[in-house]
Scaffold this motif. Sequence first.
Motif, PDB file in Angstrom:
ATOM      1  N   LYS A  50       0.838  -1.203   0.000  1.00 24.61           N
ATOM      2  CA  LYS A  50       0.000   0.000   0.000  1.00 24.61           C
ATOM      3  C   LYS A  50       0.869   1.248   0.000  1.00 24.61           C
ATOM      4  O   LYS A  50       0.552   2.236  -0.649  1.00 24.61           O
ATOM      5  N   SER A  53       1.960   1.929  -3.387  1.00 20.80           N
ATOM      6  CA  SER A  53       0.875   2.521  -4.172  1.00 20.80           C
ATOM      7  C   SER A  53       0.596   3.952  -3.700  1.00 20.80           C
ATOM      8  O   SER A  53       0.252   4.811  -4.498  1.00 20.80           O
ATOM      9  N   TRP A  54       0.789   4.202  -2.393  1.00 14.92           N
ATOM     10  CA  TRP A  54       0.597   5.571  -1.888  1.00 14.92           C
ATOM     11  C   TRP A  54       1.685   6.508  -2.427  1.00 14.92           C
ATOM     12  O   TRP A  54       1.428   7.656  -2.734  1.00 14.92           O
TER      13      TRP A  54
END
Length: 164
Positions: A50, A53-54
């Motif tokens: 994540k 992706s952030w």
Amino acid sequence: MYNELQKRYIKEIKTNQEQREAINNLTIKIHELEQNLREQKQRIEQLERKKVSWKASAVSGKRSRTPEGEVTSPRDISKKKEPYCSKYLELLLKEIKKLKKENEKLSTERRALKNQLAGLDKDFFEEVEDLKHAVQESVKLNNQYEKCLKQISVMYGLPFTTHL
């Protein structure tokens, strides 16, 4: 002598049983902690994915608002969660190390007790059984002597008291 040997033998059996149970409990706890560690590692991997992706969304300039109205980026959220996970993992690793040391200590002690018991061969236990049987026979014989003494004391009019 027989009673002391029997008490010592029973005590060592109980100690051995308790240590076996403790080792089993510690082994179960270690497996549970290892499972928990695996789950936390998976969670970290998910958080890292994540995070990646952030970072990609941060590069594109995406930001979000918290319920309080603060503007945050995914990087800020990641920094808040990461220390908690690593502290938790450190605690789990310390607990696992502690349990493994205790498990090893108990295993060593169990092996030492087992080696002590190994010195007691089959003849020893047969001798203990023979002594046990001899004690039982002597108790029966003593009871018969006591009855006989009571009869003789009644016959001659003497008082009979039992001494323990």
